[in-house]
Write a protein that holds these residues in place. Structure first.
Motif, PDB file in Angstrom:
ATOM      1  N   GLY A  44       0.797  -1.239   0.000  1.00  0.00           N
ATOM      2  CA  GLY A  44       0.000   0.000   0.000  1.00  0.00           C
ATOM      3  C   GLY A  44       0.821   1.275   0.000  1.00  0.00           C
ATOM      4  N   LEU A  45       2.131   1.126   0.048  1.00  0.00           N
ATOM      5  CA  LEU A  45       3.005   2.302   0.167  1.00  0.00           C
ATOM      6  C   LEU A  45       2.954   3.209  -1.065  1.00  0.00           C
ATOM      7  CD1 LEU A  45       4.929   3.122   2.409  1.00  0.00           C
ATOM      8  CD2 LEU A  45       6.776   2.010   1.170  1.00  0.00           C
ATOM      9  N   CYS A  46       2.663   2.633  -2.216  1.00  0.00           N
ATOM     10  CA  CYS A  46       2.717   3.367  -3.499  1.00  0.00           C
ATOM     11  C   CYS A  46       1.376   3.999  -3.864  1.00  0.00           C
ATOM     12  CB  CYS A  46       3.137   2.394  -4.596  1.00  0.00           C
ATOM     13  SG  CYS A  46       1.886   1.095  -4.851  1.00  0.00           S
ATOM     14  N   THR A  47       0.452   4.080  -2.922  1.00  0.00           N
ATOM     15  CA  THR A  47      -0.903   4.578  -3.225  1.00  0.00           C
ATOM     16  C   THR A  47      -0.897   6.025  -3.724  1.00  0.00           C
ATOM     17  OG1 THR A  47      -1.812   3.132  -1.520  1.00  0.00           O
ATOM     18  CG2 THR A  47      -3.220   4.956  -2.246  1.00  0.00           C
ATOM     19  N   VAL A  48      -1.568   6.252  -4.841  1.00  0.00           N
ATOM     20  CA  VAL A  48      -1.844   7.609  -5.343  1.00  0.00           C
ATOM     21  C   VAL A  48      -3.329   7.627  -5.717  1.00  0.00           C
ATOM     22  CG1 VAL A  48       0.504   7.916  -6.254  1.00  0.00           C
ATOM     23  CG2 VAL A  48      -1.281   7.057  -7.779  1.00  0.00           C
ATOM     24  N   TRP A  49      -3.835   8.766  -6.114  1.00  0.00           N
ATOM     25  CA  TRP A  49      -5.217   8.813  -6.589  1.00  0.00           C
ATOM     26  C   TRP A  49      -5.219   8.921  -8.104  1.00  0.00           C
ATOM     27  CZ3 TRP A  49      -7.445  13.377  -3.167  1.00  0.00           C
ATOM     28  CH2 TRP A  49      -7.406  12.999  -1.824  1.00  0.00           C
ATOM     29  N   LEU A  50      -6.110   8.165  -8.713  1.00  0.00           N
ATOM     30  CA  LEU A  50      -6.331   8.273 -10.165  1.00  0.00           C
ATOM     31  C   LEU A  50      -7.771   8.735 -10.342  1.00  0.00           C
ATOM     32  CD1 LEU A  50      -5.247   7.891 -12.989  1.00  0.00           C
ATOM     33  CD2 LEU A  50      -5.766   5.455 -12.845  1.00  0.00           C
ATOM     34  N   ASP A  51      -7.932   9.916 -10.893  1.00  0.00           N
ATOM     35  CA  ASP A  51      -9.257  10.556 -10.971  1.00  0.00           C
ATOM     36  C   ASP A  51      -9.935  10.542  -9.595  1.00  0.00           C
ATOM     37  OD1 ASP A  51      -8.875  11.002 -13.698  1.00  0.00           O
ATOM     38  OD2 ASP A  51      -9.818   9.126 -14.261  1.00  0.00           O
ATOM     39  N   GLY A  52      -9.148  10.795  -8.574  1.00  0.00           N
ATOM     40  CA  GLY A  52      -9.685  10.929  -7.212  1.00  0.00           C
ATOM     41  C   GLY A  52      -9.879   9.627  -6.457  1.00  0.00           C
ATOM     42  N   GLN A  94       5.138   5.682  14.370  1.00  0.00           N
ATOM     43  CA  GLN A  94       6.450   5.241  14.854  1.00  0.00           C
ATOM     44  C   GLN A  94       7.505   5.589  13.810  1.00  0.00           C
ATOM     45  OE1 GLN A  94       6.461   1.454  16.858  1.00  0.00           O
ATOM     46  NE2 GLN A  94       4.517   1.883  17.807  1.00  0.00           N
ATOM     47  N   CYS A  95       7.901   4.636  12.964  1.00  0.00           N
ATOM     48  CA  CYS A  95       8.985   4.968  12.024  1.00  0.00           C
ATOM     49  C   CYS A  95       8.513   5.826  10.859  1.00  0.00           C
ATOM     50  CB  CYS A  95       9.654   3.703  11.525  1.00  0.00           C
ATOM     51  SG  CYS A  95       8.723   2.857  10.232  1.00  0.00           S
ATOM     52  N   GLY A  96       7.218   5.792  10.551  1.00  0.00           N
ATOM     53  CA  GLY A  96       6.693   6.619   9.463  1.00  0.00           C
ATOM     54  C   GLY A  96       6.868   6.011   8.079  1.00  0.00           C
ATOM     55  N   PHE A  97       7.446   4.826   7.995  1.00  0.00           N
ATOM     56  CA  PHE A  97       7.695   4.188   6.692  1.00  0.00           C
ATOM     57  C   PHE A  97       6.404   4.009   5.893  1.00  0.00           C
ATOM     58  CE2 PHE A  97       8.262   0.298   4.088  1.00  0.00           C
ATOM     59  CZ  PHE A  97       9.329   0.709   3.307  1.00  0.00           C
ATOM     60  N   CYS A  98       5.331   3.637   6.583  1.00  0.00           N
ATOM     61  CA  CYS A  98       4.065   3.357   5.901  1.00  0.00           C
ATOM     62  C   CYS A  98       3.237   4.615   5.638  1.00  0.00           C
ATOM     63  CB  CYS A  98       3.235   2.386   6.747  1.00  0.00           C
ATOM     64  SG  CYS A  98       2.804   3.060   8.372  1.00  0.00           S
ATOM     65  N   SER A  99       3.692   5.766   6.143  1.00  0.00           N
ATOM     66  CA  SER A  99       2.848   6.969   6.140  1.00  0.00           C
ATOM     67  C   SER A  99       2.399   7.453   4.760  1.00  0.00           C
ATOM     68  CB  SER A  99       3.547   8.129   6.865  1.00  0.00           C
ATOM     69  OG  SER A  99       3.686   7.805   8.210  1.00  0.00           O
ATOM     70  N   PRO A 100       3.265   7.467   3.726  1.00  0.00           N
ATOM     71  CA  PRO A 100       2.807   8.045   2.453  1.00  0.00           C
ATOM     72  C   PRO A 100       1.528   7.403   1.916  1.00  0.00           C
ATOM     73  CG  PRO A 100       5.186   7.751   2.418  1.00  0.00           C
ATOM     74  CD  PRO A 100       4.683   7.075   3.665  1.00  0.00           C
ATOM     75  N   GLY A 101       1.501   6.091   1.829  1.00  0.00           N
ATOM     76  CA  GLY A 101       0.316   5.406   1.300  1.00  0.00           C
ATOM     77  C   GLY A 101      -0.852   5.488   2.264  1.00  0.00           C
ATOM     78  N   PHE A 102      -0.536   5.408   3.547  1.00  0.00           N
ATOM     79  CA  PHE A 102      -1.554   5.465   4.593  1.00  0.00           C
ATOM     80  C   PHE A 102      -2.280   6.820   4.541  1.00  0.00           C
ATOM     81  CE2 PHE A 102      -2.450   6.336   9.187  1.00  0.00           C
ATOM     82  CZ  PHE A 102      -3.360   5.321   9.394  1.00  0.00           C
ATOM     83  N   LEU A 126      -8.559   0.616   5.176  1.00  0.00           N
ATOM     84  CA  LEU A 126      -7.098   0.745   5.301  1.00  0.00           C
ATOM     85  C   LEU A 126      -6.400  -0.613   5.349  1.00  0.00           C
ATOM     86  CD1 LEU A 126      -7.042   3.650   7.918  1.00  0.00           C
ATOM     87  CD2 LEU A 126      -6.718   3.821   5.445  1.00  0.00           C
ATOM     88  N   SER A 127      -7.134  -1.671   5.032  1.00  0.00           N
ATOM     89  CA  SER A 127      -6.563  -3.013   5.194  1.00  0.00           C
ATOM     90  C   SER A 127      -5.390  -3.273   4.246  1.00  0.00           C
ATOM     91  CB  SER A 127      -7.643  -4.089   4.999  1.00  0.00           C
ATOM     92  OG  SER A 127      -8.159  -3.970   3.695  1.00  0.00           O
ATOM     93  N   GLY A 128      -5.291  -2.500   3.168  1.00  0.00           N
ATOM     94  CA  GLY A 128      -4.178  -2.701   2.225  1.00  0.00           C
ATOM     95  C   GLY A 128      -2.914  -1.956   2.610  1.00  0.00           C
ATOM     96  N   ASN A 129      -2.976  -1.176   3.690  1.00  0.00           N
ATOM     97  CA  ASN A 129      -1.795  -0.417   4.111  1.00  0.00           C
ATOM     98  C   ASN A 129      -1.081  -1.149   5.231  1.00  0.00           C
ATOM     99  OD1 ASN A 129      -3.925   1.991   3.289  1.00  0.00           O
ATOM    100  ND2 ASN A 129      -1.824   2.390   2.676  1.00  0.00           N
ATOM    101  N   LEU A 130      -0.010  -1.811   4.883  1.00  0.00           N
ATOM    102  CA  LEU A 130       0.723  -2.572   5.903  1.00  0.00           C
ATOM    103  C   LEU A 130       1.597  -1.643   6.743  1.00  0.00           C
ATOM    104  CD1 LEU A 130       1.909  -5.849   4.148  1.00  0.00           C
ATOM    105  CD2 LEU A 130      -0.242  -5.321   5.289  1.00  0.00           C
ATOM    106  N   CYS A 131       1.627  -1.947   8.052  1.00  0.00           N
ATOM    107  CA  CYS A 131       2.495  -1.210   8.972  1.00  0.00           C
ATOM    108  C   CYS A 131       3.215  -2.242   9.819  1.00  0.00           C
ATOM    109  CB  CYS A 131       1.658  -0.279   9.846  1.00  0.00           C
ATOM    110  SG  CYS A 131       2.639   0.557  11.097  1.00  0.00           S
TER     111      CYS A 131
END
Ligand code: FES
Ligand code: FES
Length: 157
Positions: A44-52, A94-102, A126-131
């Motif tokens: 889930g880290l690479c999440t962006v929006w496509l047409d919202g 915590q480490c913030g590694f997962c934050s962008p996609g989250f 949010l189940s696809g965002n691993l932390c």
């Protein structure tokens, strides 16, 4: 191949190789907030929006965004910073590694749900965002508090 799209409200035209993923394309264009944790649609880290709508950019061929609107964290800077601060104040980072996609998914959820979603709906969304560090409980509590705060602020509650 020429690819034309809008990124964060700005028109972009670029030469693109066949087989390039949206994740690779965005990073080449300098959108370094888009991170790669697996390239296999698992983190889930690479999440962006496509047409919202949130998408996993590692799973979308770059050419698929021809003529469409892409949004990255850079395009949501103020909101993302405010949410990041909120998360920190709630002791949910915590480490913030997962934050962008989250963060991309939390801000999408805020737009998608008119009412404050239930804990179950938040977990599902949010189940696809691993932390790997938080155990999720703190994050889920913080997201619920954030949505209550935001909806209240907007007069929705
Ligand atoms: S890099 Fe896309 S889901 Fe992990
Ligand atoms: S806070 Fe470390 S991976 Fe989520």
């Amino acid at each position: 191949m020429e690819l034309k799209c809008m990124i964060n409200g700005h028109p972009v035209t670029a030469d693109t190789e066949a087989g390039l993923s949206l994740l690779q394309f965005l990073r080449k264009q300098g959108y370094k907030s888009v991170k790669c944790g697996c390239e296999t649609t698992n983190c889930g880290l690479c999440t962006v929006w496509l047409d919202g709508i949130p998408v996993l950019s590692c799973a979308v061929p770059a050419m698929r965004v021809q003529g469409r609107q892409v949004t990255t964290l850079e395009g949501l800077k103020e909101e993302a910073e405010e949410f990041g601060r909120f998360l920190g104040e709630q002791g949910a980072e915590q480490c913030g590694f997962c934050s962008p996609g989250f963060i991309m998914n939390v801000l999408a959820m805020e737009r998608e749900f008119e009412e404050i979603p239930s804990s179950e709906e938040i977990r599902e969304y949010l189940s696809g965002n691993l932390c790997r560090c938080t155990g999720y409980a703190g994050q889920m509590r913080a997201v619920k508090n954030w949505l209550e705060y935001r909806k209240g602020k907007k007069g929705g509650k």
